[in-house]
Structure formats: structure tokens, C-alpha cells
Design a protein around this motif. Sequence first.
Motif, PDB file in Angstrom:
ATOM      1  N   ILE A  88       0.842  -1.191   0.000  1.00 60.40           N
ATOM      2  CA  ILE A  88       0.000   0.000   0.000  1.00 60.40           C
ATOM      3  C   ILE A  88       0.877   1.241   0.000  1.00 60.40           C
ATOM      4  O   ILE A  88       2.024   1.206   0.421  1.00 60.40           O
ATOM      5  CB  ILE A  88      -0.979   0.046   1.204  1.00 60.40           C
ATOM      6  CG1 ILE A  88      -0.196   0.109   2.523  1.00 60.40           C
ATOM      7  CG2 ILE A  88      -1.945  -1.115   1.169  1.00 60.40           C
ATOM      8  CD1 ILE A  88      -1.030   0.553   3.696  1.00 60.40           C
ATOM      9  N   LEU A  89       0.317   2.313  -0.461  1.00 63.25           N
ATOM     10  CA  LEU A  89       0.996   3.600  -0.458  1.00 63.25           C
ATOM     11  C   LEU A  89       0.652   4.305   0.847  1.00 63.25           C
ATOM     12  O   LEU A  89      -0.513   4.595   1.117  1.00 63.25           O
ATOM     13  CB  LEU A  89       0.543   4.428  -1.659  1.00 63.25           C
ATOM     14  CG  LEU A  89       1.200   5.777  -1.847  1.00 63.25           C
ATOM     15  CD1 LEU A  89       2.703   5.604  -2.061  1.00 63.25           C
ATOM     16  CD2 LEU A  89       0.589   6.483  -3.041  1.00 63.25           C
ATOM     17  N   THR A  90       1.656   4.567   1.659  1.00 67.01           N
ATOM     18  CA  THR A  90       1.428   5.208   2.953  1.00 67.01           C
ATOM     19  C   THR A  90       1.344   6.729   2.792  1.00 67.01           C
ATOM     20  O   THR A  90       1.821   7.284   1.800  1.00 67.01           O
ATOM     21  CB  THR A  90       2.566   4.879   3.934  1.00 67.01           C
ATOM     22  OG1 THR A  90       3.785   5.438   3.422  1.00 67.01           O
ATOM     23  CG2 THR A  90       2.701   3.376   4.133  1.00 67.01           C
ATOM     24  N   LEU A  91       0.775   7.361   3.784  1.00 70.25           N
ATOM     25  CA  LEU A  91       0.714   8.818   3.798  1.00 70.25           C
ATOM     26  C   LEU A  91       2.122   9.399   3.792  1.00 70.25           C
ATOM     27  O   LEU A  91       2.394  10.376   3.093  1.00 70.25           O
ATOM     28  CB  LEU A  91      -0.068   9.314   5.018  1.00 70.25           C
ATOM     29  CG  LEU A  91      -0.147  10.832   5.202  1.00 70.25           C
ATOM     30  CD1 LEU A  91      -0.801  11.502   4.000  1.00 70.25           C
ATOM     31  CD2 LEU A  91      -0.897  11.173   6.481  1.00 70.25           C
ATOM     32  N   ASP A  92       3.029   8.780   4.542  1.00 66.94           N
ATOM     33  CA  ASP A  92       4.411   9.249   4.587  1.00 66.94           C
ATOM     34  C   ASP A  92       5.043   9.222   3.189  1.00 66.94           C
ATOM     35  O   ASP A  92       5.691  10.177   2.767  1.00 66.94           O
ATOM     36  CB  ASP A  92       5.227   8.401   5.566  1.00 66.94           C
ATOM     37  CG  ASP A  92       6.647   8.905   5.724  1.00 66.94           C
ATOM     38  OD1 ASP A  92       6.823  10.106   6.038  1.00 66.94           O
ATOM     39  OD2 ASP A  92       7.580   8.100   5.540  1.00 66.94           O
TER      40      ASP A  92
END
Length: 165
Positions: free
Chosen positions: A33-37
Motif C-alpha cells: 500500500i501507499l502510505t501517507l508518509d
Amino acid sequence: MCVKPLFLAIITCFGLQTAVAGETRPDIAHKAILTLDSAQNLLKAAQETAHAKGWPCAVVIVDDGGWPILGARMDGAPVVAGIELAQGKARTSALFKRPSGDLENAVNGGRPAALSAGLLMMKGAQPIVVDGQVVGAIGVSADTPAHDDEIALAALSILSRRTTP
């Protein structure tokens, strides 16, 4: 009365699978998944490139379903609707798992049926790929399609720098 056979009979009736004391579980796929960070780092890299080149822009990062994670419009961005354009481009790229310009090229190359996809078919978005999986996309709206792609690709280059030893 033995509860385990009754429990197994119930879950079998409902088509459920589970691991019960000592039984093996079916393989379950995992996805990156693509994290917010990570989205924040991509946004920062895009803005740094745009600033250095003198191309203020709007940037939107979406997940693999095309849903926005993060977006921003830089001061002086020339296209007022740029944030909507960047989001549409990014959504298109994420859902089709390819640069948004590929669909623009299909339409320009004589495939008008691509217009019925209901997505934004303009150059300026690139898929974000991690471990061979598309985890999202970055969409950019600056002043020209070439600049949009250049900014998006420059931002994506931070991913390869982080994974290279």
C-alpha cells in the motif's frame, strides 16, 4: 457433544474457510500500500522539481483505487482547475495501471472508444509501482503536458533512490 465437528459443519454450510486448531490456512495474498508518509515524500519531491524548474503546479497522489491521499496546488500555479485535473489524471493512471498519456495517445491514435472510459485522458500522471505492484499514482497539472510528466517522473525517482542500496 463435540463442538469442533459442529463448528466445522456450520462454517462449511456458509462456505467459510478458517484455520481450526492445527489445520492449515489457505494462502492469502498480501498487497503493498501507499502510505501517507510516502505520499508526502512524493508530493515534496514533485514540488521541489517544479520549483527548481519554475513550473508551479498542482499535484495529487492517489491510492491504487484512484482515491486521493494527498494533494496541493503551489502558489502561482497557472491552471486554476489544476487540482481537479491532477486528481483525474492520477485516478486514470492508478486504475489503468499505466501513464495517463497512454490513453490520450489511444484516442489521438484513432481509438475514440477510449473516451467512453469516463476518465481523464491527458498526459501528466504516472503509476506508482512498488515490488511490481501498482499502489497508486501521481498526477500533475502545471503548464504543459511535457512538464507535467517530467515533474511526475522526477518525483517517482525518489522511490528508486530509497530502494537502491
